[in-house]
Design an enzyme around this catalytic site. Structure first.
Site, mmCIF file in Angstrom:
data_model
loop_
_atom_site.group_PDB
_atom_site.id
_atom_site.type_symbol
_atom_site.label_atom_id
_atom_site.label_comp_id
_atom_site.label_asym_id
_atom_site.label_seq_id
_atom_site.Cartn_x
_atom_site.Cartn_y
_atom_site.Cartn_z
ATOM 1 C CG ASP A 1 14.432 2.326 3.598
ATOM 2 O OD1 ASP A 1 14.949 3.814 3.639
ATOM 3 O OD2 ASP A 1 13.345 2.222 2.469
ATOM 4 C CB ILE B 1 11.819 9.703 -9.021
ATOM 5 C CG1 ILE B 1 11.501 10.170 -6.977
ATOM 6 C CG2 ILE B 1 12.023 8.295 -8.623
ATOM 7 C CD1 ILE B 1 11.471 9.243 -6.622
ATOM 8 C CD GLN C 1 -1.216 5.030 -10.623
ATOM 9 O OE1 GLN C 1 -0.359 4.576 -10.206
ATOM 10 N NE2 GLN C 1 -1.832 6.555 -11.210
ATOM 11 C CB VAL D 1 8.709 4.611 -6.480
ATOM 12 C CG1 VAL D 1 9.771 5.220 -6.148
ATOM 13 C CG2 VAL D 1 9.544 3.632 -7.074
ATOM 14 C CG HIS E 1 10.641 4.068 1.998
ATOM 15 N ND1 HIS E 1 10.846 4.080 2.510
ATOM 16 C CD2 HIS E 1 9.843 4.917 1.739
ATOM 17 C CE1 HIS E 1 12.355 5.773 1.731
ATOM 18 N NE2 HIS E 1 10.794 5.956 1.478
ATOM 19 C CB ALA F 1 6.572 10.062 -16.914
ATOM 20 C CB ALA F 2 6.447 15.663 -15.846
ATOM 21 N N GLY F 3 7.651 13.947 -13.416
ATOM 22 C CA GLY F 3 8.291 14.443 -11.691
ATOM 23 C C GLY F 3 9.998 14.299 -11.911
HETATM 24 P P1 NAD Z 1 7.823 14.877 -7.686
HETATM 25 O O1 NAD Z 1 6.395 16.020 -7.442
HETATM 26 O O2 NAD Z 1 8.945 15.499 -7.903
HETATM 27 O O3 NAD Z 1 7.249 13.890 -8.984
HETATM 28 C C1 NAD Z 1 5.305 12.829 -9.012
HETATM 29 C C2 NAD Z 1 5.083 13.526 -10.367
HETATM 30 O O4 NAD Z 1 3.635 12.340 -10.229
HETATM 31 C C3 NAD Z 1 4.489 15.054 -10.398
HETATM 32 O O5 NAD Z 1 4.988 14.962 -12.196
HETATM 33 C C4 NAD Z 1 2.701 14.813 -10.060
HETATM 34 O O6 NAD Z 1 2.350 15.419 -11.918
HETATM 35 C C5 NAD Z 1 3.282 13.220 -10.665
HETATM 36 N N1 NAD Z 1 1.306 12.504 -10.250
HETATM 37 C C6 NAD Z 1 0.619 13.357 -9.557
HETATM 38 N N2 NAD Z 1 -0.176 12.784 -9.329
HETATM 39 C C7 NAD Z 1 -0.167 11.440 -10.295
HETATM 40 C C8 NAD Z 1 -1.941 10.383 -10.509
HETATM 41 N N3 NAD Z 1 -2.014 10.272 -10.214
HETATM 42 N N4 NAD Z 1 -0.528 9.663 -12.070
HETATM 43 C C9 NAD Z 1 -0.034 9.947 -12.408
HETATM 44 N N5 NAD Z 1 1.016 10.906 -11.918
HETATM 45 C C10 NAD Z 1 0.824 11.761 -11.278
HETATM 46 O O7 NAD Z 1 8.809 13.625 -6.611
HETATM 47 P P2 NAD Z 1 9.068 13.326 -6.806
HETATM 48 O O8 NAD Z 1 10.140 13.402 -6.504
HETATM 49 O O9 NAD Z 1 9.962 12.533 -8.363
HETATM 50 O O10 NAD Z 1 8.554 11.445 -5.373
HETATM 51 C C11 NAD Z 1 7.925 10.865 -6.335
HETATM 52 C C12 NAD Z 1 7.059 9.931 -5.097
HETATM 53 O O11 NAD Z 1 7.454 9.103 -5.028
HETATM 54 C C13 NAD Z 1 6.832 10.926 -3.701
HETATM 55 O O12 NAD Z 1 5.674 10.000 -3.360
HETATM 56 C C14 NAD Z 1 8.179 10.527 -3.062
HETATM 57 O O13 NAD Z 1 7.892 11.014 -1.755
HETATM 58 C C15 NAD Z 1 8.014 8.870 -3.476
HETATM 59 N N6 NAD Z 1 9.613 8.536 -2.773
HETATM 60 C C16 NAD Z 1 9.833 7.777 -2.239
HETATM 61 C C17 NAD Z 1 10.586 6.861 -2.081
HETATM 62 C C18 NAD Z 1 10.917 5.231 -1.857
HETATM 63 O O14 NAD Z 1 12.470 5.133 -1.352
HETATM 64 N N7 NAD Z 1 9.891 4.530 -1.758
HETATM 65 C C19 NAD Z 1 12.049 7.609 -2.943
HETATM 66 C C20 NAD Z 1 11.971 8.804 -2.770
HETATM 67 C C21 NAD Z 1 10.630 9.208 -3.203
HETATM 68 C C1 LMR Z 2 12.732 8.941 0.965
HETATM 69 O O1 LMR Z 2 13.310 8.218 1.501
HETATM 70 O O2 LMR Z 2 14.321 9.496 0.571
HETATM 71 C C2 LMR Z 2 11.522 9.292 0.109
HETATM 72 O O3 LMR Z 2 10.664 8.163 0.826
HETATM 73 C C3 LMR Z 2 11.557 10.229 -0.117
HETATM 74 C C4 LMR Z 2 10.818 11.342 1.857
HETATM 75 O O4 LMR Z 2 9.602 11.240 1.705
HETATM 76 O O5 LMR Z 2 11.900 10.206 2.747
#
Ligand code: NAD
Ligand code: LMR
Length: 336
Positions: free
Chosen positions: A159, A16, A112, A129, A187, A12-14
């Site tokens: 995608d 996305i 989780q 995600v 993905h 939640a602090a990240g």
């Molecule tokens: P980010 O690093 O900005 O934020 C991730 C957050 O998760 C951080 O605040 C971190 O402290 C927290 N975190 C880590 N371990 C944790 C835990 N055990 N419990 C709760 N929180 C925890 O990253 P982001 O840019 O927000 O991306 C998050 C994830 O989403 C990444 O794995 C990224 O690759 C993925 N992503 C997936 C898609 C998709 O289409 N599926 C698209 C974009 C990003």
């Molecule tokens: C995306 O598709 O943008 C995410 O999964 C982030 C990544 O690592 O590509």
């Protein structure tokens, strides 16, 4: 007013979550009449940053958000929740593949899964995600045996949206004129964006995408590689992985799951494979799905599959089987 829905967002602090939380709180996912209790999970070192996010949520003065619970405890975050957005995990850096995150993130999703099993409602709907999203969803479901497998999904809507946008731009129409693209499989860079069943509305006429584009070589070449490599391209340019488009896609995914997707269009969702189209059972594979108004998704069956498509669908399935094996072996030898 309706009873509040209890919704958890992890990470939640990240970045996305920073876009996602506003959209959820604003009613873009569960509707403008649905009050919400938001539980926000992150790790202990992020609690200060999370406190800042909570202040901003309050400052948005959103009428639907009745309570906000920031926490570093899975028990507090997951207790009695209706929906879980599992975003929290490590994102990839430039040059990495998403599966390079497998061992870094597998333990998070085991933990989780176990906590969801103990504390969440048995009806909880989960979208994963955090990458590698399909395999993390499989892990989570594996460790939450008391929750139905159909309640675990992973995000391939980004995608799907990327594929629609590429086709719309190529033809010069709005993206909502393009219907029924499919993302098959993982993905990852092996995913198969398929437009052989897709249509597009051009000047009031509905045409197959192949006919409207008139360039099979592009559809079977650059189009596929562009969608497969879009995450890496955004990462290279931003030095951060996609966040605005990712959070929009998460909202699309959960809104359609909650309310049902338009019946003239399917969506791509990564769900537990039942062996449809000959793909292996027990991996979380992206299929075309229809979603009814009672929150039930069903894989679209019996689409004709060409040899070109089958080869690509099998390649991405094989990667998912390998990821599953690596993840479960890693977790078996790393019990805490
Ligand atoms: P980010 O690093 O900005 O934020 C991730 C957050 O998760 C951080 O605040 C971190 O402290 C927290 N975190 C880590 N371990 C944790 C835990 N055990 N419990 C709760 N929180 C925890 O990253 P982001 O840019 O927000 O991306 C998050 C994830 O989403 C990444 O794995 C990224 O690759 C993925 N992503 C997936 C898609 C998709 O289409 N599926 C698209 C974009 C990003
Ligand atoms: C995306 O598709 O943008 C995410 O999964 C982030 C990544 O690592 O590509």
């Amino acid at each position: 007013m309706a009873t509040p829905l209890k919704v958890c967002v992890t990470g939640a602090a990240g970045q996305i979550a920073y876009s996602l939380l506003y959209q959820i709180g604003h009613g873009d996912v569960f509707g403008k009449e649905q009050p919400l209790i938001l539980t926000l999970l992150d790790i202990t070192p992020m609690m200060n940053a999370l406190h800042g996010v909570v202040m901003e949520l309050h400052d948005c003065a959103m009428t639907l958000v009745k309570e906000i619970v920031p926490t570093d405890s899975e028990e507090e975050a997951f207790r009695d929740i209706d929906v879980a957005f599992l975003v929290g995990s490590m994102p990839r850096r430039e040059g990495m593949l998403r599966k390079d995150l497998l061992t870094a993130n597998a333990k998070i999703f085991r933990s989780q899964g176990l906590s969801l099993d103990k504390f969440a409602k048995k009806t909880v709907k989960v979208v994963v995600v955090g990458n590698p999203a399909n395999t993390n969803a499989m892990i989570c479901s594996h460790f939450a045996p008391s929750i139905p497998k159909e309640n675990f999904t992973a995000l391939t809507r980004l995608d799907h949206n990327r594929a629609k946008a590429q086709i719309a731009t190529r033809i010069g129409v709005r993206s909502d004129a393009v219907k029924n693209v499919v993302i098959w499989g993982n993905h990852s860079s092996t995913q198969f964006p398929d437009v052989s069943h897709a249509t597009v509305e051009v000047e009031g006429k509905t045409l197959p995408v192949y006919e409207a584009v008139k360039d099979d070589a592009w559809i079977e070449g650059d189009f596929i590689t562009t969608v497969q490599g879009r995450g890496a391209a955004v990462l290279k340019a931003r030095k951060l992985s996609s966040a605005m488009s990712a959070s929009k896609a998460v909202c699309d995914h959960v809104r359609d799951w909650w309310f049902g997707a338009p019946q003239d269009e399917w969506v791509s969702m990564a769900v537990m494979s039942d062996g449809s189209y000959g793909m292996p059972e027990g991996v979380v594979y992206s299929f075309p799905v229809r979603v009814s108004a009672d929150c039930k998704w069903a894989i679209v069956k019996d689409l004709p599959i060409s040899d070109f498509a089958r080869e690509k669908m099998e390649k991405t399935a094989k990667e998912l089987e390998e990821e599953k094996k690596t993840a479960l072996e890693f977790l078996a030898s790393n019990s805490s």
